[in-house]
Design an enzyme around this catalytic site. Structure first.
Site, PDB file in Angstrom:
ATOM      1  N   TRP A  14      21.997  33.938  49.187  1.00 44.22           N
ATOM      2  CA  TRP A  14      22.003  35.098  49.953  1.00 44.22           C
ATOM      3  C   TRP A  14      20.936  36.046  49.982  1.00 44.22           C
ATOM      4  O   TRP A  14      20.482  36.725  50.574  1.00 44.22           O
ATOM      5  CB  TRP A  14      23.420  35.909  49.594  1.00 44.22           C
ATOM      6  CG  TRP A  14      23.763  37.040  50.398  1.00 44.22           C
ATOM      7  CD1 TRP A  14      24.359  38.129  49.908  1.00 44.22           C
ATOM      8  CD2 TRP A  14      23.831  37.171  51.740  1.00 44.22           C
ATOM      9  NE1 TRP A  14      24.747  38.866  50.921  1.00 44.22           N
ATOM     10  CE2 TRP A  14      24.186  38.570  52.217  1.00 44.22           C
ATOM     11  CE3 TRP A  14      23.109  36.289  52.777  1.00 44.22           C
ATOM     12  CZ2 TRP A  14      24.447  38.938  53.164  1.00 44.22           C
ATOM     13  CZ3 TRP A  14      23.364  36.942  54.221  1.00 44.22           C
ATOM     14  CH2 TRP A  14      23.964  38.118  54.540  1.00 44.22           C
ATOM     15  N   PHE A  42      14.235  35.175  39.360  1.00 42.60           N
ATOM     16  CA  PHE A  42      14.563  34.583  37.947  1.00 42.60           C
ATOM     17  C   PHE A  42      13.580  33.497  37.903  1.00 42.60           C
ATOM     18  O   PHE A  42      13.895  32.330  38.594  1.00 42.60           O
ATOM     19  CB  PHE A  42      15.918  34.253  37.626  1.00 42.60           C
ATOM     20  CG  PHE A  42      16.452  33.668  36.322  1.00 42.60           C
ATOM     21  CD1 PHE A  42      16.290  34.575  35.246  1.00 42.60           C
ATOM     22  CD2 PHE A  42      16.497  32.335  36.192  1.00 42.60           C
ATOM     23  CE1 PHE A  42      16.698  34.023  33.944  1.00 42.60           C
ATOM     24  CE2 PHE A  42      17.038  31.846  35.073  1.00 42.60           C
ATOM     25  CZ  PHE A  42      16.940  32.649  33.943  1.00 42.60           C
ATOM     26  N   LYS A 207      38.110  37.931  48.183  1.00 40.44           N
ATOM     27  CA  LYS A 207      38.333  36.833  49.127  1.00 40.44           C
ATOM     28  C   LYS A 207      37.927  35.570  48.866  1.00 40.44           C
ATOM     29  O   LYS A 207      38.176  34.450  49.192  1.00 40.44           O
ATOM     30  CB  LYS A 207      37.685  37.150  50.626  1.00 40.44           C
ATOM     31  CG  LYS A 207      36.093  37.333  50.469  1.00 40.44           C
ATOM     32  CD  LYS A 207      35.350  36.012  50.494  1.00 40.44           C
ATOM     33  CE  LYS A 207      33.832  36.114  50.145  1.00 40.44           C
ATOM     34  NZ  LYS A 207      33.238  34.835  49.983  1.00 40.44           N
TER      35      LYS A 207
HETATM   36  P1  NAD Z   1      23.135  31.920  44.145  1.00 39.15           P
HETATM   37  O1  NAD Z   1      24.464  31.465  44.130  1.00 39.15           O
HETATM   38  O2  NAD Z   1      22.345  31.218  45.148  1.00 39.15           O
HETATM   39  O3  NAD Z   1      22.867  32.045  42.788  1.00 39.15           O
HETATM   40  C1  NAD Z   1      21.591  31.473  42.185  1.00 39.15           C
HETATM   41  C2  NAD Z   1      20.789  32.544  41.781  1.00 39.15           C
HETATM   42  O4  NAD Z   1      20.936  32.893  40.214  1.00 39.15           O
HETATM   43  C3  NAD Z   1      19.450  32.293  41.579  1.00 39.15           C
HETATM   44  O5  NAD Z   1      18.443  33.238  42.358  1.00 39.15           O
HETATM   45  C4  NAD Z   1      18.932  32.094  40.357  1.00 39.15           C
HETATM   46  O6  NAD Z   1      17.785  32.371  40.147  1.00 39.15           O
HETATM   47  C5  NAD Z   1      19.749  33.160  39.714  1.00 39.15           C
HETATM   48  N1  NAD Z   1      19.984  32.891  38.149  1.00 39.15           N
HETATM   49  C6  NAD Z   1      20.250  31.619  37.679  1.00 39.15           C
HETATM   50  N2  NAD Z   1      20.360  31.807  36.016  1.00 39.15           N
HETATM   51  C7  NAD Z   1      20.078  33.173  36.055  1.00 39.15           C
HETATM   52  C8  NAD Z   1      19.705  34.093  35.026  1.00 39.15           C
HETATM   53  N3  NAD Z   1      20.145  33.418  33.731  1.00 39.15           N
HETATM   54  N4  NAD Z   1      19.665  35.343  35.217  1.00 39.15           N
HETATM   55  C9  NAD Z   1      19.519  35.969  36.239  1.00 39.15           C
HETATM   56  N5  NAD Z   1      19.494  35.054  37.532  1.00 39.15           N
HETATM   57  C10 NAD Z   1      19.765  33.871  37.227  1.00 39.15           C
HETATM   58  O7  NAD Z   1      22.983  33.548  44.370  1.00 39.15           O
HETATM   59  P2  NAD Z   1      23.437  34.172  45.980  1.00 39.15           P
HETATM   60  O8  NAD Z   1      24.087  33.301  46.988  1.00 39.15           O
HETATM   61  O9  NAD Z   1      22.273  34.941  46.376  1.00 39.15           O
HETATM   62  O10 NAD Z   1      24.479  35.282  45.581  1.00 39.15           O
HETATM   63  C11 NAD Z   1      24.622  36.412  44.945  1.00 39.15           C
HETATM   64  C12 NAD Z   1      25.577  37.330  45.409  1.00 39.15           C
HETATM   65  O11 NAD Z   1      25.694  37.388  46.782  1.00 39.15           O
HETATM   66  C13 NAD Z   1      26.928  36.964  44.811  1.00 39.15           C
HETATM   67  O12 NAD Z   1      27.592  37.831  44.413  1.00 39.15           O
HETATM   68  C14 NAD Z   1      27.372  36.215  45.933  1.00 39.15           C
HETATM   69  O13 NAD Z   1      29.028  36.361  45.909  1.00 39.15           O
HETATM   70  C15 NAD Z   1      27.105  37.005  47.018  1.00 39.15           C
HETATM   71  N6  NAD Z   1      27.232  36.391  48.409  1.00 39.15           N
HETATM   72  C16 NAD Z   1      26.606  35.210  48.652  1.00 39.15           C
HETATM   73  C17 NAD Z   1      26.744  34.557  49.864  1.00 39.15           C
HETATM   74  C18 NAD Z   1      26.243  33.121  50.172  1.00 39.15           C
HETATM   75  O14 NAD Z   1      26.657  32.675  51.343  1.00 39.15           O
HETATM   76  N7  NAD Z   1      25.362  32.454  49.537  1.00 39.15           N
HETATM   77  C19 NAD Z   1      26.909  35.436  50.996  1.00 39.15           C
HETATM   78  C20 NAD Z   1      27.335  36.594  50.679  1.00 39.15           C
HETATM   79  C21 NAD Z   1      27.604  37.127  49.544  1.00 39.15           C
HETATM   80  P1  13P Z   2      30.901  31.283  49.084  1.00 42.20           P
HETATM   81  O1  13P Z   2      30.087  31.894  47.847  1.00 42.20           O
HETATM   82  O2  13P Z   2      32.131  30.889  48.915  1.00 42.20           O
HETATM   83  O3  13P Z   2      30.019  30.458  49.687  1.00 42.20           O
HETATM   84  O4  13P Z   2      31.018  32.688  49.978  1.00 42.20           O
HETATM   85  C1  13P Z   2      29.659  33.295  50.795  1.00 42.20           C
HETATM   86  C2  13P Z   2      30.030  34.383  51.430  1.00 42.20           C
HETATM   87  O5  13P Z   2      30.546  35.535  50.555  1.00 42.20           O
HETATM   88  C3  13P Z   2      30.354  34.497  52.577  1.00 42.20           C
HETATM   89  O6  13P Z   2      30.534  35.861  53.304  1.00 42.20           O
END
Ligand code: NAD
Ligand code: 13P
Length: 345
Positions: A14, A42, A207
């Site tokens: 994200w 990171f 959620k």
């Molecule tokens: P992700 O699930 O892809 O997580 C991986 C990230 O964690 C990478 O950037 C990695 O470098 C980092 N990481 C790993 N080890 C680490 C450490 N020790 N210290 C710091 N960073 C480290 O991350 P994301 O999808 O970008 O999610 C970030 C937030 O956004 C979460 O709260 C998630 O719920 C929310 N979110 C995600 C989505 C989605 O579809 N991916 C959508 C909406 C919201």
């Molecule tokens: P997941 O972490 O389950 O993929 O959900 C992503 C999300 O927050 C969509 O809005």
């Protein structure tokens, strides 16, 4: 007026998708924003090369968002203090388990006029205390923090599929909401504003627990009626939880905002929590093994939020009012048979 300098803190799935949008919009609103967007990465090694070097030479985050370019003004930086230096608009978008260390690193080192927005989905629980991460950021850094959440599967947003999201801003701070809207809104990514940071944050966190339940349902092969029941009960528990413990939450957030029912639906249909929970039932492997095998470094949030909710509700003696949340906890963390998913709901 001095321009806003954006910094993105987090570069996962994200984080990368939102960095791409921000990179485009700072150019579209060059009167408001500086053109360069520092992206804290990171550091890790991918195929023998540093990920930051790959991003800065190819403009792709090959590990976390391989199919879509970030843009040449999004600059990967491995040192978080350097990434946030002089930034006035801080975007926190990292898995919640890494926030505390990140705040330790940047506390006292950010611009005094900075403001922040949290895209983190989760809750911070210490026994009977619960906080949303926007509040954690606000308190630690002494700056105002909004929240963004919505039905936003990152890969779909990155591909430009039409999506909506919600920015929650603090009372009386609509101007900050409008600034974040300017940074994130595109014709394909509609940003609605509401004066409700807690509601936006909590809907996004809870959620994920419901999405785990939906995935368990899929693994069990229970079908669509049961899944719909889980979604309905999950939404009801989410609403009750918000209204019981965060009475300032606005009821419109649940049904009228993308952060509410729409995010619950997309996550129960297509998210990572759903996918891995389904595999948990089908394979019998533990969640940490499946996370490593199936998500290529991305992180699951829902099972941790289920545990946080359990700790909090137990401390408040309120477990009985949230049977679905608690069932997810027992199946994921206490070895309860997944086939009991719907028992006592
Ligand atoms: P992700 O699930 O892809 O997580 C991986 C990230 O964690 C990478 O950037 C990695 O470098 C980092 N990481 C790993 N080890 C680490 C450490 N020790 N210290 C710091 N960073 C480290 O991350 P994301 O999808 O970008 O999610 C970030 C937030 O956004 C979460 O709260 C998630 O719920 C929310 N979110 C995600 C989505 C989605 O579809 N991916 C959508 C909406 C919201
Ligand atoms: P997941 O972490 O389950 O993929 O959900 C992503 C999300 O927050 C969509 O809005």
């Amino acid at each position: 007026m001095p321009k806003e300098k954006v910094a993105i803190i987090g570069s996962g799935n994200w984080g990368s998708a939102i960095a791409r949008i921000a990179g485009q919009n700072v150019r579209n609103h060059s009167d408001v924003f500086e053109e360069k967007v520092p992206l804290w990465v990171f550091e890790e090694t991918v195929d023998g090369k540093k990920l930051t070097e790959i991003i800065n030479s190819t403009h792709y985050n090959v590990k976390y968002l391989p199919d879509v370019p970030l843009g040449d003004n999004v600059v990967a930086i491995p040192d978080v203090v350097e990434a946030v230096k002089d930034a006035t608009a801080l975007v926190f978008v990292l898995p919640h388990q890494f926030l505390a260390k990140t705040l330790d690193a940047i506390e006292g080192k950010i611009a005094p006029n900075a403001k922040a927005i949290s895209l983190i989905k989760g809750v911070d629980v210490h026994g009977a205390d619960i906080h949303i991460f926007a509040d954690v950021i606000e308190k630690r850094l002494g700056i105002s923090c909004s929240a963004l959440s919505g039905a936003n599967i990152a890969s779909e947003v990155a591909l430009g599929r039409f999506s909506e999201t919600t920015v929650g801003y603090r009372p009386g701070q609509e101007a900050q909401g409008l600034l974040w809207q300017k940074l994130f809104q595109t014709p394909q990514f509609k940003v609605q504003l509401i004066e409700d940071v807690a509601g936006v944050s909590l809907c996004g966190a809870l959620k994920n627990v419901v999405a785990v339940a939906a995935g368990l349902n899929d693994g069990l092969g229970y079908g669509n009626n049961t899944k719909s029941a889980i979604m309905r009960i999950g939404l009801l528990e989410t609403m009750n939880f918000c209204l019981e413990f965060f009475p300032s939450v606005k009821s419109e957030t649940f049904l009228q905002e993308s952060a509410g029912v729409a995010d619950l639906i997309t996550s129960c249909l297509g998210g990572r929590n759903r996918k891995v929970a389904e595999a948990f039932v089908l394979t019998g492997k533990p969640f940490d093994v499946l996370e490593a095998e199936m998500l290529a470094g991305q992180k699951l949030q829902g099972i941790h939020t289920a545990k946080d909710c359990h700790i909090f509700l137990k401390a408040r003696n309120r477990l009985g009012a949230y049977p679905l949340f608690d069932k997810v906890y027992h199946i994921c963390w206490e070895g309860q048979d997944p086939a009991t998913l719907t028992v006592d709901l």
